[in-house]
Design a protein around this motif. Sequence first.
Motif, PDB file in Angstrom:
ATOM      1  N   PRO A 170     -17.690 -27.274  -3.064  1.00 27.44           N
ATOM      2  CA  PRO A 170     -18.456 -27.087  -1.826  1.00 27.44           C
ATOM      3  C   PRO A 170     -18.736 -28.382  -1.069  1.00 27.44           C
ATOM      4  O   PRO A 170     -19.063 -29.404  -1.668  1.00 27.44           O
ATOM      5  CB  PRO A 170     -19.765 -26.443  -2.322  1.00 27.44           C
ATOM      6  CG  PRO A 170     -19.816 -26.671  -3.785  1.00 27.44           C
ATOM      7  CD  PRO A 170     -18.415 -26.840  -4.266  1.00 27.44           C
ATOM      8  N   LYS A 171     -18.609 -28.307   0.257  1.00 24.59           N
ATOM      9  CA  LYS A 171     -18.870 -29.463   1.129  1.00 24.59           C
ATOM     10  C   LYS A 171     -20.142 -29.259   1.946  1.00 24.59           C
ATOM     11  O   LYS A 171     -20.399 -29.985   2.907  1.00 24.59           O
ATOM     12  CB  LYS A 171     -17.678 -29.679   2.050  1.00 24.59           C
ATOM     13  CG  LYS A 171     -16.417 -30.087   1.306  1.00 24.59           C
ATOM     14  CD  LYS A 171     -15.414 -30.712   2.253  1.00 24.59           C
ATOM     15  CE  LYS A 171     -14.244 -31.324   1.508  1.00 24.59           C
ATOM     16  NZ  LYS A 171     -13.381 -30.318   0.893  1.00 24.59           N
ATOM     17  N   ALA A 172     -20.918 -28.258   1.592  1.00 22.57           N
ATOM     18  CA  ALA A 172     -22.206 -27.981   2.248  1.00 22.57           C
ATOM     19  C   ALA A 172     -23.019 -27.168   1.241  1.00 22.57           C
ATOM     20  O   ALA A 172     -22.454 -26.629   0.278  1.00 22.57           O
ATOM     21  CB  ALA A 172     -21.964 -27.184   3.532  1.00 22.57           C
ATOM     22  N   PRO A 173     -24.331 -27.056   1.462  1.00 24.34           N
ATOM     23  CA  PRO A 173     -25.140 -26.269   0.511  1.00 24.34           C
ATOM     24  C   PRO A 173     -24.578 -24.865   0.317  1.00 24.34           C
ATOM     25  O   PRO A 173     -24.608 -24.336  -0.797  1.00 24.34           O
ATOM     26  CB  PRO A 173     -26.524 -26.250   1.168  1.00 24.34           C
ATOM     27  CG  PRO A 173     -26.572 -27.492   2.003  1.00 24.34           C
ATOM     28  CD  PRO A 173     -25.172 -27.708   2.497  1.00 24.34           C
ATOM     29  N   VAL A 174     -24.097 -24.250   1.391  1.00 25.47           N
ATOM     30  CA  VAL A 174     -23.370 -22.973   1.272  1.00 25.47           C
ATOM     31  C   VAL A 174     -21.972 -23.200   1.830  1.00 25.47           C
ATOM     32  O   VAL A 174     -21.818 -23.674   2.969  1.00 25.47           O
ATOM     33  CB  VAL A 174     -24.075 -21.842   2.060  1.00 25.47           C
ATOM     34  CG1 VAL A 174     -23.229 -20.574   2.034  1.00 25.47           C
ATOM     35  CG2 VAL A 174     -25.465 -21.570   1.492  1.00 25.47           C
ATOM     36  N   HIS A 175     -20.970 -22.924   1.025  1.00 25.77           N
ATOM     37  CA  HIS A 175     -19.576 -23.096   1.459  1.00 25.77           C
ATOM     38  C   HIS A 175     -18.779 -21.897   0.945  1.00 25.77           C
ATOM     39  O   HIS A 175     -18.470 -21.811  -0.248  1.00 25.77           O
ATOM     40  CB  HIS A 175     -19.013 -24.406   0.915  1.00 25.77           C
ATOM     41  CG  HIS A 175     -17.631 -24.743   1.418  1.00 25.77           C
ATOM     42  ND1 HIS A 175     -17.052 -25.969   1.207  1.00 25.77           N
ATOM     43  CD2 HIS A 175     -16.717 -24.015   2.126  1.00 25.77           C
ATOM     44  CE1 HIS A 175     -15.833 -25.991   1.748  1.00 25.77           C
ATOM     45  NE2 HIS A 175     -15.610 -24.803   2.308  1.00 25.77           N
ATOM     46  N   ILE A 176     -18.505 -20.982   1.870  1.00 27.23           N
ATOM     47  CA  ILE A 176     -17.808 -19.741   1.525  1.00 27.23           C
ATOM     48  C   ILE A 176     -16.433 -19.748   2.180  1.00 27.23           C
ATOM     49  O   ILE A 176     -16.277 -20.212   3.323  1.00 27.23           O
ATOM     50  CB  ILE A 176     -18.591 -18.511   2.070  1.00 27.23           C
ATOM     51  CG1 ILE A 176     -20.073 -18.558   1.681  1.00 27.23           C
ATOM     52  CG2 ILE A 176     -17.937 -17.196   1.659  1.00 27.23           C
ATOM     53  CD1 ILE A 176     -20.371 -18.278   0.246  1.00 27.23           C
ATOM     54  N   LEU A 177     -15.458 -19.227   1.476  1.00 24.38           N
ATOM     55  CA  LEU A 177     -14.121 -19.036   2.046  1.00 24.38           C
ATOM     56  C   LEU A 177     -13.915 -17.548   2.288  1.00 24.38           C
ATOM     57  O   LEU A 177     -14.222 -16.730   1.413  1.00 24.38           O
ATOM     58  CB  LEU A 177     -13.041 -19.531   1.070  1.00 24.38           C
ATOM     59  CG  LEU A 177     -13.074 -21.021   0.751  1.00 24.38           C
ATOM     60  CD1 LEU A 177     -12.157 -21.326  -0.430  1.00 24.38           C
ATOM     61  CD2 LEU A 177     -12.671 -21.849   1.965  1.00 24.38           C
ATOM     62  N   VAL A 178     -13.413 -17.217   3.470  1.00 25.84           N
ATOM     63  CA  VAL A 178     -13.092 -15.820   3.783  1.00 25.84           C
ATOM     64  C   VAL A 178     -11.590 -15.735   3.970  1.00 25.84           C
ATOM     65  O   VAL A 178     -11.011 -16.502   4.761  1.00 25.84           O
ATOM     66  CB  VAL A 178     -13.810 -15.339   5.060  1.00 25.84           C
ATOM     67  CG1 VAL A 178     -13.660 -13.828   5.211  1.00 25.84           C
ATOM     68  CG2 VAL A 178     -15.267 -15.737   5.043  1.00 25.84           C
ATOM     69  N   ILE A 179     -10.952 -14.839   3.214  1.00 26.93           N
ATOM     70  CA  ILE A 179      -9.496 -14.719   3.296  1.00 26.93           C
ATOM     71  C   ILE A 179      -9.114 -13.255   3.545  1.00 26.93           C
ATOM     72  O   ILE A 179      -9.747 -12.345   3.015  1.00 26.93           O
ATOM     73  CB  ILE A 179      -8.794 -15.251   2.015  1.00 26.93           C
ATOM     74  CG1 ILE A 179      -9.066 -14.358   0.802  1.00 26.93           C
ATOM     75  CG2 ILE A 179      -9.225 -16.676   1.722  1.00 26.93           C
ATOM     76  CD1 ILE A 179      -8.274 -14.765  -0.448  1.00 26.93           C
ATOM     77  N   PRO A 180      -8.090 -13.039   4.369  1.00 30.27           N
ATOM     78  CA  PRO A 180      -7.604 -11.668   4.520  1.00 30.27           C
ATOM     79  C   PRO A 180      -6.827 -11.256   3.267  1.00 30.27           C
ATOM     80  O   PRO A 180      -6.239 -12.108   2.592  1.00 30.27           O
ATOM     81  CB  PRO A 180      -6.674 -11.754   5.734  1.00 30.27           C
ATOM     82  CG  PRO A 180      -6.235 -13.174   5.806  1.00 30.27           C
ATOM     83  CD  PRO A 180      -7.319 -14.008   5.171  1.00 30.27           C
ATOM     84  N   LYS A 181      -6.839  -9.961   2.955  1.00 32.11           N
ATOM     85  CA  LYS A 181      -6.022  -9.484   1.820  1.00 32.11           C
ATOM     86  C   LYS A 181      -4.541  -9.444   2.199  1.00 32.11           C
ATOM     87  O   LYS A 181      -3.681  -9.508   1.332  1.00 32.11           O
ATOM     88  CB  LYS A 181      -6.496  -8.101   1.383  1.00 32.11           C
ATOM     89  CG  LYS A 181      -7.849  -8.127   0.699  1.00 32.11           C
ATOM     90  CD  LYS A 181      -8.279  -6.733   0.271  1.00 32.11           C
ATOM     91  CE  LYS A 181      -9.631  -6.767  -0.426  1.00 32.11           C
ATOM     92  NZ  LYS A 181     -10.156  -5.424  -0.718  1.00 32.11           N
TER      93      LYS A 181
END
Length: 121
Positions: free
Chosen positions: A37-48
């Motif tokens: 993570p590069k921030a307190p919250v770091h989420i990745l969203v990917i298409p299926k």
Amino acid sequence: MQQYDKNNIFYKIINKEVNANIVLEGKHFIAFHDIAPKAPVHILVIPKGLYVDYNDFALNASDDEIVDFNRGIAEIVKIMRLENHGFKLISNAGKFTTPDFPEPQSVMHMHVHILGKSSEE
Ligand code: 5GP
């Protein structure tokens, strides 16, 4: 743009061959915590669906996939309580970098980074 190559880590996450800390899964997307993570919250969203980068997705995915993906981002912003502090969406495509954004795309499956800070922190 290069051809989609199934030999990438996100393809394995979609197929549950590799574990990820999943926040939300929709009909057409999976969202999970970034391993570095590069921030307190770091989420990745990917298409299926199998798209190399943002443009491949935006040009070739169905309307249903595109709507589901983008609503998914908004859902995650809500779930992770990012609205109060604000947030960033970043999608690296290909090799381009600048001194302020020195990282090129490293995983060749379309993804959007959500960076922020939860209002609980
Ligand atoms: P890119 O540099 O392609 O825009 O972003 C790829 C991101 O995927 C990086 O932030 C990296 O930390 C993340 N990543 C790479 N491998 C894994 C993994 O196995 N699991 C998770 N959760 N994230 C990963």
